[in-house]
Design a protein around this motif. Structure first.
Motif, PDB file in Angstrom:
ATOM      1  N   LEU B  32       0.812  -1.177   0.121  1.00  0.00           N
ATOM      2  CA  LEU B  32      -0.028   0.113  -0.035  1.00  0.00           C
ATOM      3  C   LEU B  32       0.928   1.306  -0.029  1.00  0.00           C
ATOM      4  N   ALA B  33       1.890   1.145   0.753  1.00  0.00           N
ATOM      5  CA  ALA B  33       2.900   2.344   0.610  1.00  0.00           C
ATOM      6  C   ALA B  33       3.317   2.829  -0.771  1.00  0.00           C
ATOM      7  N   ALA B  34       3.815   1.340  -1.445  1.00  0.00           N
ATOM      8  CA  ALA B  34       4.253   1.773  -2.828  1.00  0.00           C
ATOM      9  C   ALA B  34       3.191   2.336  -3.610  1.00  0.00           C
ATOM     10  N   LEU B  35       2.056   1.831  -3.343  1.00  0.00           N
ATOM     11  CA  LEU B  35       0.946   2.325  -4.465  1.00  0.00           C
ATOM     12  C   LEU B  35       0.621   3.668  -3.918  1.00  0.00           C
ATOM     13  N   THR B  36       0.755   4.087  -2.612  1.00  0.00           N
ATOM     14  CA  THR B  36       0.468   5.523  -2.240  1.00  0.00           C
ATOM     15  C   THR B  36       1.226   6.487  -3.029  1.00  0.00           C
ATOM     16  N   ARG B  37       2.787   6.065  -2.854  1.00  0.00           N
ATOM     17  CA  ARG B  37       3.970   6.932  -3.416  1.00  0.00           C
ATOM     18  C   ARG B  37       3.357   7.200  -4.802  1.00  0.00           C
ATOM     19  N   TRP B  38       3.215   5.900  -5.585  1.00  0.00           N
ATOM     20  CA  TRP B  38       2.748   5.941  -7.047  1.00  0.00           C
ATOM     21  C   TRP B  38       1.563   7.067  -7.228  1.00  0.00           C
ATOM     22  N   ALA B  39       0.610   6.934  -6.280  1.00  0.00           N
ATOM     23  CA  ALA B  39      -0.640   7.760  -6.546  1.00  0.00           C
ATOM     24  C   ALA B  39      -0.293   9.140  -6.214  1.00  0.00           C
ATOM     25  N   SER B  40       0.488   9.627  -5.011  1.00  0.00           N
ATOM     26  CA  SER B  40       0.620  10.793  -4.525  1.00  0.00           C
ATOM     27  C   SER B  40       1.948  11.467  -4.978  1.00  0.00           C
ATOM     28  N   GLY B  41       2.948  10.595  -5.574  1.00  0.00           N
ATOM     29  CA  GLY B  41       4.100  11.263  -6.048  1.00  0.00           C
ATOM     30  C   GLY B  41       5.164  11.568  -4.670  1.00  0.00           C
ATOM     31  N   GLY B  42       4.956  10.760  -3.752  1.00  0.00           N
ATOM     32  CA  GLY B  42       5.864  11.056  -2.648  1.00  0.00           C
ATOM     33  C   GLY B  42       5.539  12.061  -1.667  1.00  0.00           C
ATOM     34  N   ALA B 116       9.270   1.543   7.662  1.00  0.00           N
ATOM     35  CA  ALA B 116       9.582   1.375   5.977  1.00  0.00           C
ATOM     36  C   ALA B 116       8.327   1.972   5.204  1.00  0.00           C
ATOM     37  N   SER B 117       7.083   2.067   5.910  1.00  0.00           N
ATOM     38  CA  SER B 117       5.930   2.292   5.147  1.00  0.00           C
ATOM     39  C   SER B 117       5.940   4.145   4.838  1.00  0.00           C
ATOM     40  N   ALA B 118       6.445   4.658   6.294  1.00  0.00           N
ATOM     41  CA  ALA B 118       6.650   6.053   5.779  1.00  0.00           C
ATOM     42  C   ALA B 118       7.825   6.331   4.936  1.00  0.00           C
ATOM     43  N   ALA B 119       8.780   5.600   4.984  1.00  0.00           N
ATOM     44  CA  ALA B 119      10.118   5.897   4.028  1.00  0.00           C
ATOM     45  C   ALA B 119       9.552   5.822   2.579  1.00  0.00           C
ATOM     46  N   ILE B 120       8.877   4.606   2.311  1.00  0.00           N
ATOM     47  CA  ILE B 120       8.406   4.336   0.997  1.00  0.00           C
ATOM     48  C   ILE B 120       7.690   5.148   0.347  1.00  0.00           C
ATOM     49  N   ALA B 121       6.416   5.560   1.333  1.00  0.00           N
ATOM     50  CA  ALA B 121       5.194   6.286   0.700  1.00  0.00           C
ATOM     51  C   ALA B 121       5.681   7.977   0.476  1.00  0.00           C
ATOM     52  N   GLY B 122       6.872   8.193   1.090  1.00  0.00           N
ATOM     53  CA  GLY B 122       7.161   9.586   0.795  1.00  0.00           C
ATOM     54  C   GLY B 122       7.542  10.192   2.190  1.00  0.00           C
ATOM     55  N   ASP B 123       8.830  10.897   2.006  1.00  0.00           N
ATOM     56  CA  ASP B 123       9.662  11.564   3.200  1.00  0.00           C
ATOM     57  C   ASP B 123      10.165  12.498   2.922  1.00  0.00           C
ATOM     58  N   GLN B 124      10.584  13.568   3.991  1.00  0.00           N
ATOM     59  CA  GLN B 124      11.598  14.676   3.541  1.00  0.00           C
ATOM     60  C   GLN B 124      12.814  14.519   4.533  1.00  0.00           C
ATOM     61  N   GLY B 125      13.909  13.849   4.146  1.00  0.00           N
ATOM     62  CA  GLY B 125      15.172  13.806   4.949  1.00  0.00           C
ATOM     63  C   GLY B 125      15.045  12.920   5.856  1.00  0.00           C
ATOM     64  N   MET B 126      14.197  11.753   5.886  1.00  0.00           N
ATOM     65  CA  MET B 126      13.725  10.838   6.932  1.00  0.00           C
ATOM     66  C   MET B 126      13.190  11.405   8.114  1.00  0.00           C
TER      67      MET B 126
END
Lengths: 311, 242
Positions: B32-42, B116-126
């Motif tokens: 789901l995290a990967a899908l969220t990144r794909w949908a929202s662009g990180g 990992a979910s937070a890191a994959i779905a989109g983050d700013q400087g961890m």
């Protein structure tokens, strides 16, 4: 449990029974019995009745009665409150549709299934008593179907009683009877389908987990995750512009599946933000998926019981 | 701590196909995290929404529940705990050994996936990853201890635990404001809000309690649950039934 038949008594000389039509060993050397013997149908019926009673903790210790009745009570609360609210404020319609009630109580219903399904099958598997059942004139599939039927009936009762309570409130508040009766009938039909679908999911998982606690956790996890997944996937598909896909992904969750059926068949407004299913084709697809879910579950269950108990 | 007890607990928790159940949820979360990144662009807001909602609201409590009830519940359920209790070991040692295994498993199967979910779905400087790591770790410790205690206290531990984690925290917490003050999730979110500083409100990571109150309540609840679990195990009554 068939332990009653093995009740202690004075030793009686073993006499061969000749009356039994089927090849069944009735006299296993404990206590002699000359009375009428009911056949396979009666055994299935008894198993069914015991399953339904056991789901509500009837005939079980007091501790086993707590959980089903607490959950049943929680399910009855909203209809009571809604009924009172409508009567006191004199509204024109119920604030919640009969099928929308099922979706809004999704989590509690899931918990009830998770508590009931392992009770139905896990203990028999764990204690290895399936061969005792099978030593009677009953087929393996009879056992699986009786358990499935029992859980479905129990679950249907749990859903149908609050629905009827809602209707009762609507009638007492003098809302239009015809309209409410139609809504109630739809709610009952959807409750029946939901009961079948949830029983098949719950029993399949429970039949593979002889440990009761693990079965409860596995069933709840499956239902919750299916629901969460379907909502998140719907949201993502909608965001990306695949509106049809977004509507169809709802089928992942049994609750949204039956909600879609309610929209297609009875024209009630969907209880989730998306509007499944699109058009007549969508309704057919949803119905087919629901049938496949129930049929597939029963098929897996019957297959599972073809082997179980053979050590 | 006792190594043999810990070894037995690990085998009971991961033996056979049970480990599969523990892996499925984290894997789904990462998908789901990967899908969220794909949908929202990180976008960190969407990432915080997924991690704060689905990961902290569903995955972490559920995994802690599976692990916490899994280390001792089944043994009490089928009565085989007597063989362990009959050994010349303090019951405190038995319970704490099992608790340590549960906490380690929760760390691996709940906290790491949440990070990992937070890191994959989109983050700013961890920053989001670290904040949710702290939150998930704190929540996991408290949840797991509560659920271990619950499974010593009642045989319906799974259902009671779910009623608390999901009906109380997620459902009632959404409608009744007072409920949110008595919620492990809210207490654990307080440090994350502090860590994110000015970004917290922007990304929607907020808590209703302050950091000191949150940490104090978490510590108090954890210690109380552990003490309760030890006390109840010392006077455990095995009831026959279904």
């Amino acid at each position: 449990m068939p332990s009653n038949e093995l009740a202690a008594g004075p030793p009686v000389p073993v006499t061969p029974t000749t009356s039994a039509a089927e090849d069944v060993i009735h006299d296993i050397g404990f206590r002699h019995y000359d009375g009428a013997r009911f056949g396979r149908g009666w055994i299935v019926r008894s198993l069914l009745v015991e399953t339904v009673r056991g789901i509500f903790g009837l005939g079980r210790p007091a501790k086993s009665k707590i959980m089903p009745w607490v959950l049943f009570g929680i399910l009855m609360l909203p209809p009571l409150i809604i009924a009172l609210w409508v009567i006191l404020t004199g509204g024109k319609d119920l604030p919640l549709s009969y099928t929308g009630y099922l979706s809004s109580m999704q989590f509690v219903i899931s918990l009830f299934v998770a508590g009931a399904a392992p009770y139905c099958v896990s203990r028999d598997l764990r204690h290895g008593v399936i061969p005792l059942y099978l030593s009677r004139p009953m087929k393996r599939s009879d056992y699986a179907l009786a358990k499935f039927g029992g859980l479905s009936i129990g679950l249907f009762l749990v859903l149908a009683v609050p629905e009827t309570l809602l209707l009762l409130g609507a009638v007492l508040a003098k809302l239009s009877i015809g309209h409410q009766l139609a809504g109630w009938a739809g709610g009952i039909a959807i409750s029946a389908i939901l009961a079948l679908a949830l029983s098949s999911v719950g029993l399949v998982i429970a039949a593979f987990t002889p440990r009761r606690g693990l079965g409860v956790a596995a069933i709840v996890t499956t239902l919750l995750v299916a629901s969460g997944m379907s909502f998140v996937l719907s949201g993502i598909a909608e965001q990306k512009g695949y509106l049809k896909l977004s509507d169809y992904v709802a089928m992942l969750d049994p609750f949204r599946l039956v909600d879609g059926l309610a929209v297609a068949w009875f024209g009630v407004s969907s209880s989730s933000s998306t509007a499944p299913p699109p058009g007549a084709l969508g309704g057919t697809v949803f119905a087919l998926v629901a049938a496949a879910l129930v049929g597939g579950g029963v098929a897996i269950l019957v297959r599972r019981y073809r082997k179980v108990g053979v050590v | 701590m006792n190594r043999v007890v810990m070894h037995l607990t690990v085998r009971g928790l991961f033996g056979r196909r049970r480990a599969v159940l523990l892996v499925i949820l984290p894997v789904l979360l990462l998908l789901l995290a990967a899908l969220t990144r794909w949908a929202s662009g990180g976008d960190p807001t969407a990432s915080a929404g997924l991690t704060g909602g689905f990961a902290m609201g569903t995955v972490v409590p559920l995994m802690c529940l599976l692990v916490g009830t899994g280390v001792i519940g089944p043994e009490i359920d089928d009565g085989s705990i007597v063989y362990l209790l009959a050994k010349p070991l303090p019951r405190r040692t038995i319970l704490l050994s099992k608790l340590v295994v549960a906490l380690a498993a929760a760390l691996v199967f709940a906290v790491l996936p949440a990070m990992a979910s937070a890191a994959i779905a989109g983050d700013q400087g961890m920053r989001l990853t670290m904040a949710f790591g702290v939150t998930a770790a704190l929540a996991a410790i408290t949840y797991t201890t509560i659920f271990v205690a619950l499974s010593v206290v009642t045989r319906n531990a799974v259902i009671v635990g779910l009623l608390y984690a999901l009906v109380w925290e997620t459902l009632l917490g959404g409608y009744v404001p007072g409920v949110r003050d008595v919620s492990v999730r809210q207490w654990a979110l307080a440090p994350a809000e502090q860590l994110l500083g000015t970004r917290a409100a922007e990304w929607g990571v907020t808590s209703v309690v302050s950091v000191t109150v949150g940490l104090a309540l978490l510590a108090a609840t954890t210690v109380a649950a552990a003490v309760l679990a030890v006390r109840r195990l010392q006077t455990l009554r095995l009831t026959t039934g279904d």
